[in-house]
Write an enzyme that holds these catalytic residues in place. Structure first.
Site, PDB file in Angstrom:
ATOM      1  N   GLY A 143       0.870  -1.200   0.174  1.00  0.00           N
ATOM      2  CA  GLY A 143      -0.047   0.061  -0.017  1.00  0.00           C
ATOM      3  C   GLY A 143       0.957   1.335   0.030  1.00  0.00           C
ATOM      4  O   GLY A 143       0.266   2.383   0.498  1.00  0.00           O
ATOM      5  N   ASN A 180       1.767   3.126  -2.554  1.00  0.00           N
ATOM      6  CA  ASN A 180       0.993   4.047  -3.396  1.00  0.00           C
ATOM      7  C   ASN A 180      -0.299   4.590  -2.858  1.00  0.00           C
ATOM      8  O   ASN A 180      -0.407   5.829  -2.988  1.00  0.00           O
ATOM      9  CB  ASN A 180       0.435   3.156  -4.845  1.00  0.00           C
ATOM     10  CG  ASN A 180       1.644   3.152  -5.563  1.00  0.00           C
ATOM     11  OD1 ASN A 180       1.907   4.112  -6.370  1.00  0.00           O
ATOM     12  ND2 ASN A 180       2.303   1.773  -5.840  1.00  0.00           N
ATOM     13  N   ILE A 182      -7.791 -10.466 -10.588  1.00  0.00           N
ATOM     14  CA  ILE A 182      -8.565 -10.224 -11.975  1.00  0.00           C
ATOM     15  C   ILE A 182     -10.035  -9.744 -11.440  1.00  0.00           C
ATOM     16  O   ILE A 182     -10.405 -10.557 -10.686  1.00  0.00           O
ATOM     17  CB  ILE A 182      -8.507 -11.330 -12.823  1.00  0.00           C
ATOM     18  CG1 ILE A 182      -7.241 -11.643 -13.346  1.00  0.00           C
ATOM     19  CG2 ILE A 182      -9.708 -11.153 -14.163  1.00  0.00           C
ATOM     20  CD1 ILE A 182      -6.416 -10.879 -14.255  1.00  0.00           C
ATOM     21  N   ASN A 199      -5.603   1.983 -13.090  1.00  0.00           N
ATOM     22  CA  ASN A 199      -4.730   0.962 -12.503  1.00  0.00           C
ATOM     23  C   ASN A 199      -3.101   1.652 -12.619  1.00  0.00           C
ATOM     24  O   ASN A 199      -2.969   2.441 -13.244  1.00  0.00           O
ATOM     25  CB  ASN A 199      -4.431  -0.278 -13.442  1.00  0.00           C
ATOM     26  CG  ASN A 199      -3.709  -1.254 -12.948  1.00  0.00           C
ATOM     27  OD1 ASN A 199      -3.522  -1.604 -11.773  1.00  0.00           O
ATOM     28  ND2 ASN A 199      -2.842  -1.961 -13.717  1.00  0.00           N
ATOM     29  N   HIS A 201       0.724   0.471 -13.013  1.00  0.00           N
ATOM     30  CA  HIS A 201       1.625  -0.597 -13.561  1.00  0.00           C
ATOM     31  C   HIS A 201       3.029  -0.099 -13.597  1.00  0.00           C
ATOM     32  O   HIS A 201       3.396   0.819 -13.983  1.00  0.00           O
ATOM     33  CB  HIS A 201       1.116  -1.120 -14.881  1.00  0.00           C
ATOM     34  CG  HIS A 201       1.842  -2.325 -15.413  1.00  0.00           C
ATOM     35  ND1 HIS A 201       1.581  -3.525 -14.925  1.00  0.00           N
ATOM     36  CD2 HIS A 201       3.120  -2.508 -16.057  1.00  0.00           C
ATOM     37  CE1 HIS A 201       2.489  -4.511 -15.453  1.00  0.00           C
ATOM     38  NE2 HIS A 201       3.477  -3.687 -15.944  1.00  0.00           N
TER      39      HIS A 201
HETATM   40  C1  GRF Z   1       3.310  -1.209  -7.683  1.00  0.00           C
HETATM   41  O1  GRF Z   1       4.596  -1.430  -8.185  1.00  0.00           O
HETATM   42  C2  GRF Z   1       2.347  -1.319  -8.559  1.00  0.00           C
HETATM   43  O2  GRF Z   1       2.609  -0.658  -9.689  1.00  0.00           O
HETATM   44  C3  GRF Z   1       1.987  -2.632  -8.994  1.00  0.00           C
HETATM   45  O3  GRF Z   1       2.202  -3.366  -7.593  1.00  0.00           O
HETATM   46  C4  GRF Z   1       2.833  -2.390  -6.576  1.00  0.00           C
HETATM   47  C5  GRF Z   1       2.104  -2.163  -5.621  1.00  0.00           C
HETATM   48  O4  GRF Z   1       2.758  -1.659  -4.473  1.00  0.00           O
HETATM   49  N1  GRF Z   1       0.538  -2.951  -9.389  1.00  0.00           N
HETATM   50  P1  GRF Z   1       2.272  -0.807  -3.266  1.00  0.00           P
HETATM   51  O5  GRF Z   1       1.420  -2.095  -2.496  1.00  0.00           O
HETATM   52  O6  GRF Z   1       1.512   0.493  -3.491  1.00  0.00           O
HETATM   53  O7  GRF Z   1       3.357  -0.491  -2.240  1.00  0.00           O
END
Ligand code: GRF
Length: 206
Positions: free
Chosen positions: A12, A14, A92, A107, A109
């Site tokens: 988490g 992000n 998914i 999303n 990525h």
């Molecule tokens: C990130 O690298 C994101 O791009 C990918 O999964 C990871 C999640 O990281 N989809 P976090 O849980 O936000 O630390």
């Protein structure tokens, strides 16, 4: 103000970057109303708790995709979610959710899409593939979710240079710090301030 719901499965970081950006007002008009995790022990749930954000675990164990999607959809509606953000969500979801929330699911990525995306390309696997390919540049992409994995309209991308001594793990961390934590808050800010428009699979920024 838009009600934002996060779908997560892990750390988490992000989610944290977005919470921090809302708090320091670099993201405006976004209200995180819930954090839904596919895993019970995801640290993202702890972050939600610390920040007084509602959270919920909806795991996929023993249920088919259709029922799982229905459960998610039902909860998203209960929480009046207007924008879904998938940030490290490893499940998914079914077509029903994607069409109900068309152009309202974002999303993040960890690569420059369309490179190193698609089925099986998630988490550390992306960075392993990048290092193996001897690419010199990688980065992150935010995009709207469609029914083709990682191929929805691209919103923002940020590149970073790969160092000779980078490992998949160091790259994973640098991509987060130097790209993801910048473009995800920015993307949410653009969306919540009605600055994004999707036309023919492209995103126009107003
Ligand atoms: C990130 O690298 C994101 O791009 C990918 O999964 C990871 C999640 O990281 N989809 P976090 O849980 O936000 O630390």
């Amino acid at each position: 103000m838009k009600n934002v719901g996060f779908l997560v499965s892990g750390e988490g970081s992000n989610l944290q970057a977005v919470i921090d950006s809302i708090n320091n007002k670099s993201v405006n008009n976004a209200n995180i109303v819930t954090v839904i995790s596919s895993r019970e022990n995801a640290y993202a749930l702890e972050r939600a708790k610390i920040n007084n954000i509602d959270s919920m675990v909806i795991a996929r164990s023993n249920i088919n995709l259709e029922d799982y999607t229905k459960q998610l959809l039902e909860y998203l509606k209960i929480m009046r979610v207007e924008l879904i953000v998938m940030a490290g969500f490893t499940q998914i979801v079914g077509e029903e959710l994607v069409s109900e929330y068309a152009n309202r699911i974002i999303n993040i990525h960890p690569s420059i899409l369309p490179f190193f995306g698609g089925k099986g390309m998630y988490g550390i696997k992306v960075h392993e593939a990048v290092i193996k390919s001897k690419a010199r540049i990688t980065g992150a992409t935010t995009h709207f979710v469609t029914d083709i994995i990682d191929r929805g309209p691209i919103i923002l991308q940020k590149e970073i240079h790969i160092n000779e001594n980078d490992t998949p793990l160091s790259l994973q961390q640098r991509v987060k710090e130097e790209a993801e934590w910048l473009i995800l808050p920015k993307t949410i800010d653009l969306y919540c301030n009605e600055k994004l428009e999707v036309k023919d699979n492209y995103v126009l920024k107003k």
